[in-house]
Design a protein around this motif. Structure first.
Motif, PDB file in Angstrom:
ATOM      1  N   PHE A  50      -4.675  -4.919   7.814  1.00  0.00           N
ATOM      2  CA  PHE A  50      -4.552  -5.370   9.316  1.00  0.00           C
ATOM      3  C   PHE A  50      -4.364  -6.883   9.150  1.00  0.00           C
ATOM      4  O   PHE A  50      -3.629  -7.448   9.607  1.00  0.00           O
ATOM      5  CB  PHE A  50      -5.657  -4.883  10.118  1.00  0.00           C
ATOM      6  CG  PHE A  50      -5.763  -5.529  11.349  1.00  0.00           C
ATOM      7  CD1 PHE A  50      -4.991  -4.979  12.495  1.00  0.00           C
ATOM      8  CD2 PHE A  50      -6.352  -6.773  11.725  1.00  0.00           C
ATOM      9  CE1 PHE A  50      -4.991  -5.577  13.631  1.00  0.00           C
ATOM     10  CE2 PHE A  50      -6.514  -7.354  12.767  1.00  0.00           C
ATOM     11  CZ  PHE A  50      -5.870  -6.830  13.879  1.00  0.00           C
ATOM     12  N   HIS A  51      -5.321  -7.462   8.386  1.00  0.00           N
ATOM     13  CA  HIS A  51      -5.252  -8.925   8.264  1.00  0.00           C
ATOM     14  C   HIS A  51      -3.980  -9.343   7.741  1.00  0.00           C
ATOM     15  O   HIS A  51      -3.270 -10.567   8.030  1.00  0.00           O
ATOM     16  CB  HIS A  51      -6.232  -9.605   7.431  1.00  0.00           C
ATOM     17  CG  HIS A  51      -7.763  -9.486   8.276  1.00  0.00           C
ATOM     18  ND1 HIS A  51      -8.374 -10.693   8.170  1.00  0.00           N
ATOM     19  CD2 HIS A  51      -8.271  -8.843   8.881  1.00  0.00           C
ATOM     20  CE1 HIS A  51      -9.603 -10.497   8.989  1.00  0.00           C
ATOM     21  NE2 HIS A  51      -9.507  -9.169   9.322  1.00  0.00           N
ATOM     22  N   ASP A  52      -3.288  -8.578   6.607  1.00  0.00           N
ATOM     23  CA  ASP A  52      -2.292  -8.925   5.961  1.00  0.00           C
ATOM     24  C   ASP A  52      -0.980  -8.870   6.956  1.00  0.00           C
ATOM     25  O   ASP A  52      -0.113  -9.996   7.029  1.00  0.00           O
ATOM     26  CB  ASP A  52      -1.892  -8.146   4.913  1.00  0.00           C
ATOM     27  CG  ASP A  52      -0.778  -8.473   3.998  1.00  0.00           C
ATOM     28  OD1 ASP A  52      -0.332  -9.650   3.655  1.00  0.00           O
ATOM     29  OD2 ASP A  52       0.198  -7.758   3.856  1.00  0.00           O
ATOM     30  N   CYS A  53      -0.900  -7.823   7.621  1.00  0.00           N
ATOM     31  CA  CYS A  53       0.333  -7.562   8.433  1.00  0.00           C
ATOM     32  C   CYS A  53       0.335  -8.526   9.621  1.00  0.00           C
ATOM     33  O   CYS A  53       1.629  -8.868  10.100  1.00  0.00           O
ATOM     34  CB  CYS A  53       0.215  -6.036   8.809  1.00  0.00           C
ATOM     35  SG  CYS A  53       0.184  -4.931   7.684  1.00  0.00           S
ATOM     36  N   PHE A  54      -0.588  -9.095  10.105  1.00  0.00           N
ATOM     37  CA  PHE A  54      -0.678  -9.848  11.291  1.00  0.00           C
ATOM     38  C   PHE A  54      -0.380 -11.190  10.979  1.00  0.00           C
ATOM     39  O   PHE A  54      -0.548 -12.309  11.947  1.00  0.00           O
ATOM     40  CB  PHE A  54      -1.752  -9.654  12.228  1.00  0.00           C
ATOM     41  CG  PHE A  54      -1.597  -8.394  12.969  1.00  0.00           C
ATOM     42  CD1 PHE A  54      -0.988  -8.545  14.560  1.00  0.00           C
ATOM     43  CD2 PHE A  54      -1.878  -7.172  12.611  1.00  0.00           C
ATOM     44  CE1 PHE A  54      -0.804  -7.428  15.319  1.00  0.00           C
ATOM     45  CE2 PHE A  54      -1.609  -5.917  13.264  1.00  0.00           C
ATOM     46  CZ  PHE A  54      -1.242  -6.158  14.723  1.00  0.00           C
ATOM     47  N   VAL A  55      -0.039 -11.592   9.701  1.00  0.00           N
ATOM     48  CA  VAL A  55       0.504 -13.075   9.369  1.00  0.00           C
ATOM     49  C   VAL A  55       1.625 -12.857   8.567  1.00  0.00           C
ATOM     50  O   VAL A  55       1.682 -12.367   7.485  1.00  0.00           O
ATOM     51  CB  VAL A  55      -0.580 -13.774   8.379  1.00  0.00           C
ATOM     52  CG1 VAL A  55      -0.020 -15.091   7.876  1.00  0.00           C
ATOM     53  CG2 VAL A  55      -2.063 -13.825   9.144  1.00  0.00           C
ATOM     54  N   ALA A  60       1.818  -8.225   1.828  1.00  0.00           N
ATOM     55  CA  ALA A  60       0.717  -8.351   0.682  1.00  0.00           C
ATOM     56  C   ALA A  60       0.444  -9.815   0.397  1.00  0.00           C
ATOM     57  O   ALA A  60      -0.275 -10.217  -0.763  1.00  0.00           O
ATOM     58  CB  ALA A  60       1.142  -7.701  -0.730  1.00  0.00           C
ATOM     59  N   SER A  61       0.688 -10.921   1.276  1.00  0.00           N
ATOM     60  CA  SER A  61       0.221 -12.446   0.800  1.00  0.00           C
ATOM     61  C   SER A  61      -1.249 -12.366   0.556  1.00  0.00           C
ATOM     62  O   SER A  61      -1.714 -13.448   0.192  1.00  0.00           O
ATOM     63  CB  SER A  61       1.051 -13.179   1.661  1.00  0.00           C
ATOM     64  OG  SER A  61       0.887 -12.814   3.210  1.00  0.00           O
ATOM     65  N   ILE A  62      -1.851 -11.610   1.408  1.00  0.00           N
ATOM     66  CA  ILE A  62      -3.419 -11.811   1.555  1.00  0.00           C
ATOM     67  C   ILE A  62      -3.788 -11.485   0.019  1.00  0.00           C
ATOM     68  O   ILE A  62      -5.046 -11.980  -0.259  1.00  0.00           O
ATOM     69  CB  ILE A  62      -4.041 -10.472   2.550  1.00  0.00           C
ATOM     70  CG1 ILE A  62      -5.455 -10.773   2.836  1.00  0.00           C
ATOM     71  CG2 ILE A  62      -3.857  -9.258   1.910  1.00  0.00           C
ATOM     72  CD1 ILE A  62      -5.706 -12.034   3.658  1.00  0.00           C
ATOM     73  N   THR A  69      -4.586 -20.386   0.228  1.00  0.00           N
ATOM     74  CA  THR A  69      -3.981 -19.076   0.437  1.00  0.00           C
ATOM     75  C   THR A  69      -4.528 -18.342   1.579  1.00  0.00           C
ATOM     76  O   THR A  69      -5.714 -18.728   2.008  1.00  0.00           O
ATOM     77  CB  THR A  69      -4.095 -18.301  -0.833  1.00  0.00           C
ATOM     78  OG1 THR A  69      -5.414 -17.931  -1.208  1.00  0.00           O
ATOM     79  CG2 THR A  69      -3.277 -18.955  -1.938  1.00  0.00           C
ATOM     80  N   GLU A  70      -3.966 -17.331   2.080  1.00  0.00           N
ATOM     81  CA  GLU A  70      -4.549 -16.484   3.189  1.00  0.00           C
ATOM     82  C   GLU A  70      -5.920 -15.925   2.806  1.00  0.00           C
ATOM     83  O   GLU A  70      -6.796 -15.752   3.583  1.00  0.00           O
ATOM     84  CB  GLU A  70      -3.531 -15.358   3.488  1.00  0.00           C
ATOM     85  CG  GLU A  70      -2.295 -15.748   4.021  1.00  0.00           C
ATOM     86  CD  GLU A  70      -1.565 -14.464   4.349  1.00  0.00           C
ATOM     87  OE1 GLU A  70      -1.955 -13.556   4.553  1.00  0.00           O
ATOM     88  OE2 GLU A  70      -0.300 -14.657   4.201  1.00  0.00           O
ATOM     89  N   GLU A 104       0.403  -2.367  -1.799  1.00  0.00           N
ATOM     90  CA  GLU A 104      -0.634  -2.362  -0.636  1.00  0.00           C
ATOM     91  C   GLU A 104      -0.317  -1.613   0.587  1.00  0.00           C
ATOM     92  O   GLU A 104      -1.158  -0.704   1.080  1.00  0.00           O
ATOM     93  CB  GLU A 104      -0.842  -3.701  -0.034  1.00  0.00           C
ATOM     94  CG  GLU A 104      -1.947  -3.835   0.839  1.00  0.00           C
ATOM     95  CD  GLU A 104      -2.005  -5.173   1.599  1.00  0.00           C
ATOM     96  OE1 GLU A 104      -2.898  -5.302   2.433  1.00  0.00           O
ATOM     97  OE2 GLU A 104      -0.766  -5.852   1.530  1.00  0.00           O
ATOM     98  N   LEU A 105       0.925  -1.289   0.823  1.00  0.00           N
ATOM     99  CA  LEU A 105       1.368  -0.116   1.851  1.00  0.00           C
ATOM    100  C   LEU A 105       0.681   1.152   1.477  1.00  0.00           C
ATOM    101  O   LEU A 105       0.291   2.014   2.602  1.00  0.00           O
ATOM    102  CB  LEU A 105       2.952  -0.149   1.910  1.00  0.00           C
ATOM    103  CG  LEU A 105       3.336  -1.555   2.295  1.00  0.00           C
ATOM    104  CD1 LEU A 105       5.069  -1.286   2.815  1.00  0.00           C
ATOM    105  CD2 LEU A 105       2.792  -2.050   3.908  1.00  0.00           C
ATOM    106  N   HIS A 106       1.037   1.561   0.220  1.00  0.00           N
ATOM    107  CA  HIS A 106       0.381   2.881  -0.084  1.00  0.00           C
ATOM    108  C   HIS A 106      -1.173   3.115   0.156  1.00  0.00           C
ATOM    109  O   HIS A 106      -1.511   4.025   0.452  1.00  0.00           O
ATOM    110  CB  HIS A 106       0.829   3.021  -1.769  1.00  0.00           C
ATOM    111  CG  HIS A 106       2.458   3.157  -1.551  1.00  0.00           C
ATOM    112  ND1 HIS A 106       3.222   4.346  -1.390  1.00  0.00           N
ATOM    113  CD2 HIS A 106       3.328   2.270  -2.470  1.00  0.00           C
ATOM    114  CE1 HIS A 106       4.462   4.296  -1.585  1.00  0.00           C
ATOM    115  NE2 HIS A 106       4.758   3.107  -2.034  1.00  0.00           N
TER     116      HIS A 106
END
Length: 237
Positions: A50-55, A60-62, A69-70, A104-106
């Motif tokens: 959730f945190h990754d997708c909303f930035v 997978a930048s998180i 970094t994030e 990360e999506l998997h």
């Protein structure tokens, strides 16, 4: 080393059925293995996703290490589950060397099998609709001026199972958070709670949750030549 390219078509089950047939099994079994030793891993992965997708989307930048970094920002300091990602990534590399797999999506799709939602809470406020007989329990867990970093389970009915018990608790006035209990007292959301627990209509929570996760997982996903697939998830290639 030669790299097998896989043309991106967004996120879908079976995407790597030819390039790496066991990819989804490897990821799922890795998550399940970690879950058996620590059930909090699954909600940790969901929260990280959730945190990754909303930035800037699900990229997978998180996962990237380093200053500024994030991962190092305040809201992300309490994220967990990185060791699961590293474990799954190493197993995928061993099974299918050279195949680019955005891990990360998997992991996010695999972590929805069972989970306990954990959240920090401070204060001692209570919604009037909360069952008075239940109030001593959350007040003991979260006393006024208590430890604001303490984690408290929001589902007192089945904390380690993925089910609709959370919504049944709301009907019975056993919501831990005032904002949660208002899902039952507010007319605009009560209908959904009733449907999730089977009082009116038919709305399966597991199915609807899955749909919402799939929708979120496709937020600004990098496709084609956009972005990169990292050999090491925590470092930019």
């Amino acid at each position: 080393m030669a790299v097998t390219s896989v043309k991106s078509q967004g996120t879908r089950v079976g995407f790597y059925s030819l390039a790496c047939p066991r990819a989804e099994f490897i990821v799922r079994s890795t998550v399940e293995s970690h879950f058996r030793s620590d059930p909090a891993v699954s909600p940790g992965l969901l929260r990280m996703h959730f945190h990754d997708c909303f930035v800037q989307g699900c990229d997978a930048s998180i996962l990237v290490d380093g200053p500024n970094t994030e991962k190092t920002t305040g809201p992300n300091l309490a994220l967990r589950g990185y060791e699961v990602i590293d474990d799954a990534k190493s197993k995928l590399e061993a099974a299918c060397p050279g195949v680019d797999i955005p891990l990360e999506l998997h992991l996010a799709s695999s972590s929805g099998t069972d989970y306990t939602t954990l959240l920090r809470r401070t204060g001692n406020g209570a919604d009037p609709s909360i069952n008075p007989a239940f109030l001593p329990q959350p007040r003991a867990l979260c006393p006024q001026n208590g430890d604001g970093t303490r984690r408290v389970g929001l589902d007192t009915g089945s904390p380690n199972r993925f089910d609709s018990s959370f919504f049944t608790n709301l009907r019975n006035g056993r919501g831990i958070l005032e904002s949660d209990q208002k899902l039952w007292t507010d007319a605009s959301t009560r209908t959904f709670v009733e449907r999730f627990i089977g009082l009116t209509g038919l709305l399966t929570f597991n199915v609807e949750f899955g749909k919402s996760m799939v929708k979120m997982s496709n937020t600004e996903v990098k496709t084609g030549n956009q972005g990169e697939i990292r050999k090491v998830c925590s470092a930019v290639s």
